[in-house]
Design a protein around this motif. Structure first.
Motif, short mmCIF file in Angstrom:
data_model
loop_
_atom_site.label_atom_id
_atom_site.label_comp_id
_atom_site.label_asym_id
_atom_site.label_seq_id
_atom_site.Cartn_x
_atom_site.Cartn_y
_atom_site.Cartn_z
N UNK A 1 7.06 -0.74 2.16
CA UNK A 1 5.94 -1.85 2.14
C UNK A 1 4.59 -1.28 1.48
N UNK A 2 4.39 -0.05 1.87
CA UNK A 2 3.08 0.51 1.34
C UNK A 2 3.23 1.01 -0.10
N UNK A 3 4.37 1.45 -0.48
CA UNK A 3 4.62 1.61 -1.88
C UNK A 3 4.60 0.21 -2.70
N UNK A 4 5.04 -0.76 -2.23
CA UNK A 4 4.90 -2.24 -2.99
C UNK A 4 3.49 -2.71 -2.92
N UNK A 5 2.58 -2.43 -1.96
CA UNK A 5 1.31 -2.76 -1.83
C UNK A 5 0.42 -2.03 -2.89
N UNK A 6 0.81 -0.58 -2.77
CA UNK A 6 -0.14 0.13 -3.79
C UNK A 6 0.21 -0.15 -5.14
N UNK A 7 1.28 -0.53 -5.57
CA UNK A 7 1.70 -0.85 -6.93
C UNK A 7 1.08 -2.38 -7.09
N UNK A 8 1.47 -3.14 -6.34
CA UNK A 8 0.72 -4.43 -6.47
C UNK A 8 -0.72 -4.40 -6.72
N UNK B 1 -2.96 -2.46 -8.25
CA UNK B 1 -3.34 -2.48 -9.37
C UNK B 1 -2.81 -3.09 -10.44
N UNK B 2 -1.95 -4.02 -10.19
CA UNK B 2 -1.42 -5.05 -11.12
C UNK B 2 -2.37 -5.89 -11.51
N UNK B 3 -2.32 -6.89 -12.48
CA UNK B 3 -3.08 -8.01 -12.96
C UNK B 3 -3.06 -9.01 -11.95
N UNK B 4 -4.07 -9.74 -11.73
CA UNK B 4 -3.95 -10.82 -10.66
C UNK B 4 -2.91 -12.10 -11.24
N UNK B 5 -1.92 -12.24 -10.70
CA UNK B 5 -0.97 -13.41 -11.12
C UNK B 5 -0.01 -13.64 -9.94
N UNK C 1 -4.78 -13.11 -0.92
CA UNK C 1 -4.16 -12.18 -1.56
C UNK C 1 -5.13 -11.08 -2.22
N UNK C 2 -6.13 -11.42 -2.77
CA UNK C 2 -6.99 -10.46 -3.37
C UNK C 2 -7.52 -9.79 -2.33
N UNK C 3 -8.00 -10.15 -1.40
CA UNK C 3 -8.74 -9.60 -0.36
C UNK C 3 -7.86 -8.39 0.46
N UNK C 4 -6.56 -8.76 0.55
CA UNK C 4 -5.49 -7.52 1.22
C UNK C 4 -5.29 -6.36 -0.01
N UNK C 5 -5.52 -6.81 -1.15
CA UNK C 5 -5.36 -5.72 -2.11
C UNK C 5 -6.71 -4.95 -2.36
N UNK C 6 -8.01 -5.37 -1.97
CA UNK C 6 -9.04 -4.94 -2.25
C UNK C 6 -9.38 -3.61 -1.34
#
Length: 215
Positions: free
Chosen positions: A21-28, A30-34, A184-189
Protein backbone atom coordinates in the motif's frame (compact mmCIF):
# COMPACT_ATOMS: atom_id res chain seq x y z
CA UNK A 1 -4.34 -12.27 7.90
CA UNK A 2 -5.13 -15.16 10.20
CA UNK A 3 -4.65 -15.96 13.85
CA UNK A 4 -1.45 -17.88 14.48
CA UNK A 5 0.57 -19.23 17.37
CA UNK A 6 3.68 -17.58 15.89
CA UNK A 7 3.24 -13.81 15.89
CA UNK A 8 6.16 -13.46 13.49
CA UNK A 9 3.92 -14.87 10.76
CA UNK A 10 1.21 -12.36 11.54
CA UNK A 11 3.71 -9.51 11.52
CA UNK A 12 5.17 -10.59 8.17
CA UNK A 13 1.72 -10.83 6.59
CA UNK A 14 0.56 -7.45 7.92
CA UNK A 15 3.74 -5.57 7.09
CA UNK A 16 3.88 -7.02 3.57
CA UNK A 17 0.38 -5.68 3.01
CA UNK A 18 1.34 -2.28 4.38
CA UNK A 19 4.45 -2.15 2.18
CA UNK A 20 2.39 -2.76 -0.95
CA UNK A 21 0.00 0.00 0.00
CA UNK A 22 2.84 2.39 0.76
CA UNK A 23 4.38 1.76 -2.66
CA UNK A 24 1.06 2.58 -4.32
CA UNK A 25 0.69 5.71 -2.19
CA UNK A 26 4.16 7.10 -2.89
CA UNK A 27 3.78 6.52 -6.62
CA UNK A 28 0.34 8.15 -6.74
CA UNK A 29 1.47 11.11 -4.63
CA UNK A 30 3.75 12.36 -7.40
CA UNK A 31 1.29 11.68 -10.22
CA UNK A 32 -0.86 14.39 -11.76
CA UNK A 33 -4.20 15.04 -10.05
CA UNK A 34 -6.75 13.03 -12.00
CA UNK A 35 -9.46 10.41 -11.38
CA UNK A 36 -6.88 7.59 -11.29
CA UNK A 37 -4.98 9.37 -8.53
CA UNK A 38 -8.16 9.87 -6.55
CA UNK A 39 -9.01 6.19 -6.96
CA UNK A 40 -5.55 5.31 -5.65
CA UNK A 41 -6.14 7.52 -2.60
CA UNK A 42 -9.42 5.76 -1.88
CA UNK A 43 -7.91 2.32 -2.36
CA UNK A 44 -4.92 2.98 -0.10
CA UNK A 45 -6.92 4.59 2.69
CA UNK A 46 -9.61 1.91 2.73
CA UNK A 47 -7.16 -0.98 2.47
CA UNK A 48 -4.83 0.45 5.13
CA UNK A 49 -7.76 0.81 7.54
CA UNK A 50 -9.03 -2.67 6.69
CA UNK A 51 -5.53 -4.07 7.01
CA UNK A 52 -5.16 -2.67 10.50
CA UNK A 53 -8.59 -3.99 11.52
CA UNK A 54 -7.69 -7.44 10.20
CA UNK A 55 -4.38 -7.40 12.06
CA UNK A 56 -6.07 -6.25 15.27
CA UNK A 57 -8.62 -9.07 15.13
CA UNK A 58 -6.00 -11.71 14.32
CA UNK A 59 -3.69 -10.40 17.02
CA UNK A 60 -6.35 -10.71 19.70
CA UNK A 61 -7.29 -14.22 18.61
CA UNK A 62 -3.62 -15.24 18.49
CA UNK A 63 -2.97 -13.88 21.97
CA UNK A 64 -6.08 -15.62 23.31
CA UNK A 65 -4.50 -18.91 22.17
CA UNK A 66 -1.19 -18.11 23.92
CA UNK A 67 0.78 -17.04 20.86
CA UNK A 68 4.55 -16.65 20.96
CA UNK A 69 6.20 -13.27 20.47
CA UNK A 70 9.09 -12.94 18.06
CA UNK A 71 11.51 -12.67 20.97
CA UNK A 72 10.53 -16.20 21.94
CA UNK A 73 8.21 -15.81 24.92
CA UNK A 74 4.53 -16.75 25.07
CA UNK A 75 2.04 -14.04 25.96
CA UNK A 76 0.53 -16.22 28.71
CA UNK A 77 -3.13 -15.15 28.97
CA UNK A 78 -4.61 -15.88 32.36
CA UNK A 79 -6.86 -18.53 30.75
CA UNK A 80 -5.77 -19.55 27.24
CA UNK A 81 -8.65 -20.17 24.84
CA UNK A 82 -8.15 -23.08 22.45
CA UNK A 83 -11.44 -22.59 20.58
CA UNK A 84 -11.33 -19.56 18.29
CA UNK A 85 -15.10 -19.26 18.26
CA UNK A 86 -15.08 -18.93 22.06
CA UNK A 87 -12.51 -16.13 21.74
CA UNK A 88 -14.70 -14.36 19.18
CA UNK A 89 -17.64 -14.70 21.56
CA UNK A 90 -15.60 -13.14 24.33
CA UNK A 91 -14.81 -10.18 22.07
CA UNK A 92 -18.45 -9.78 21.03
CA UNK A 93 -19.92 -9.96 24.52
CA UNK A 94 -17.33 -7.64 26.01
CA UNK A 95 -18.89 -4.83 23.99
CA UNK A 96 -22.35 -6.26 23.33
CA UNK A 97 -23.29 -8.23 26.46
CA UNK A 98 -26.77 -9.04 25.14
CA UNK A 99 -25.54 -10.45 21.83
CA UNK A 100 -26.07 -14.16 21.25
CA UNK A 101 -24.53 -16.64 18.81
CA UNK A 102 -26.28 -18.17 15.84
CA UNK A 103 -28.03 -21.52 16.16
CA UNK A 104 -24.80 -23.39 15.33
CA UNK A 105 -22.90 -21.54 18.05
CA UNK A 106 -20.93 -19.31 15.71
CA UNK A 107 -20.97 -15.52 15.90
CA UNK A 108 -22.05 -13.25 13.10
CA UNK A 109 -19.29 -10.95 11.86
CA UNK A 110 -21.58 -7.92 12.14
CA UNK A 111 -21.74 -8.49 15.92
CA UNK A 112 -17.99 -8.23 16.32
CA UNK A 113 -16.48 -5.03 17.73
CA UNK A 114 -14.92 -2.28 15.64
CA UNK A 115 -11.48 -3.83 15.32
CA UNK A 116 -9.85 -0.70 13.93
CA UNK A 117 -10.44 1.03 17.28
CA UNK A 118 -7.37 0.66 19.50
CA UNK A 119 -9.61 0.84 22.58
CA UNK A 120 -11.25 -2.39 21.49
CA UNK A 121 -7.95 -4.22 21.14
CA UNK A 122 -6.39 -2.92 24.35
CA UNK A 123 -9.57 -3.65 26.33
CA UNK A 124 -9.69 -7.24 25.10
CA UNK A 125 -5.98 -7.79 25.70
CA UNK A 126 -6.35 -6.44 29.23
CA UNK A 127 -9.11 -8.98 29.82
CA UNK A 128 -6.64 -11.70 28.88
CA UNK A 129 -4.14 -10.35 31.47
CA UNK A 130 -1.22 -10.76 29.09
CA UNK A 131 2.36 -11.03 30.27
CA UNK A 132 3.48 -8.30 27.86
CA UNK A 133 0.67 -5.81 28.49
CA UNK A 134 3.19 -3.07 29.33
CA UNK A 135 4.66 -3.50 25.84
CA UNK A 136 1.18 -3.29 24.31
CA UNK A 137 0.54 0.00 26.08
CA UNK A 138 3.93 1.29 24.99
CA UNK A 139 3.20 0.40 21.36
CA UNK A 140 0.07 2.53 21.40
CA UNK A 141 1.78 5.45 23.10
CA UNK A 142 3.76 6.49 20.01
CA UNK A 143 3.06 9.98 18.70
CA UNK A 144 0.74 9.34 15.77
CA UNK A 145 -2.69 10.42 14.57
CA UNK A 146 -3.25 7.42 12.34
CA UNK A 147 -5.72 5.67 14.62
CA UNK A 148 -7.94 8.75 14.92
CA UNK A 149 -7.56 10.23 11.43
CA UNK A 150 -7.29 7.29 9.04
CA UNK A 151 -10.81 6.03 9.91
CA UNK A 152 -12.20 9.49 9.09
CA UNK A 153 -10.68 9.41 5.62
CA UNK A 154 -11.64 5.78 5.18
CA UNK A 155 -15.25 6.74 5.93
CA UNK A 156 -15.12 9.53 3.38
CA UNK A 157 -13.81 7.29 0.62
CA UNK A 158 -16.31 4.57 1.47
CA UNK A 159 -19.32 6.89 1.96
CA UNK A 160 -18.75 10.04 -0.06
CA UNK A 161 -21.06 12.81 1.10
CA UNK A 162 -20.89 16.34 2.43
CA UNK A 163 -20.60 15.22 6.03
CA UNK A 164 -17.74 12.79 5.54
CA UNK A 165 -15.97 15.25 3.25
CA UNK A 166 -16.20 18.00 5.84
CA UNK A 167 -14.93 15.68 8.58
CA UNK A 168 -11.92 14.68 6.49
CA UNK A 169 -11.08 18.23 5.42
CA UNK A 170 -11.35 19.49 8.99
CA UNK A 171 -8.30 17.39 9.88
CA UNK A 172 -6.05 19.06 7.29
CA UNK A 173 -4.85 21.85 9.65
CA UNK A 174 -3.46 19.17 12.00
CA UNK A 175 -0.85 18.61 9.28
CA UNK A 176 -0.52 22.27 8.22
CA UNK A 177 -2.38 21.45 5.01
CA UNK A 178 -5.08 23.62 3.44
CA UNK A 179 -8.69 22.66 4.12
CA UNK A 180 -9.46 23.77 0.56
CA UNK A 181 -7.89 20.61 -0.83
CA UNK A 182 -9.89 17.52 -1.70
CA UNK A 183 -9.53 14.64 0.78
CA UNK A 184 -7.59 12.68 -1.88
CA UNK A 185 -5.13 15.54 -2.21
CA UNK A 186 -4.84 15.89 1.56
CA UNK A 187 -3.68 12.30 2.05
CA UNK A 188 -1.09 12.73 -0.71
CA UNK A 189 0.15 16.08 0.62
CA UNK A 190 3.11 16.36 2.97
CA UNK A 191 2.65 17.50 6.54
CA UNK A 192 4.84 20.36 7.70
CA UNK A 193 8.44 19.19 8.02
CA UNK A 194 7.71 15.71 6.72
CA UNK A 195 9.39 14.17 3.63
CA UNK A 196 6.56 11.73 2.87
CA UNK A 197 2.84 12.02 2.08
CA UNK A 198 0.46 11.94 5.03
CA UNK A 199 -0.89 8.53 4.09
CA UNK A 200 2.64 7.11 3.80
CA UNK A 201 3.39 8.35 7.32
CA UNK A 202 0.20 6.68 8.52
CA UNK A 203 1.17 3.38 6.95
CA UNK A 204 4.66 3.63 8.45
CA UNK A 205 3.10 4.13 11.88
CA UNK A 206 0.81 1.13 11.41
CA UNK A 207 3.85 -0.96 10.49
CA UNK A 208 5.78 0.30 13.51
CA UNK A 209 2.98 -0.54 15.94
CA UNK A 210 2.53 -3.93 14.30
CA UNK A 211 6.21 -4.75 14.69
CA UNK A 212 6.26 -3.54 18.28
CA UNK A 213 3.21 -5.62 19.24
CA UNK A 214 4.64 -8.79 17.71
CA UNK A 215 8.19 -8.47 18.97
Amino acid sequence: MRATIELRRLRLSACARFRRLRAIATAAAVAKPDPARRRAAAFVAIEAANGWASFSRSYFLSCAMNARLERGIHVNPVSPISDMNVAVGMAVQTFRPKASPRSDGSWHRRDEPTWHDTYVLTTLLQRLCLKHMADVNAAFSINTRVFSDLPVFRNFFAHRNQGTSGAARSLAPQYSISVALRPADIVFARAAGRPFPVVADWIDDLSLVTEYLCY
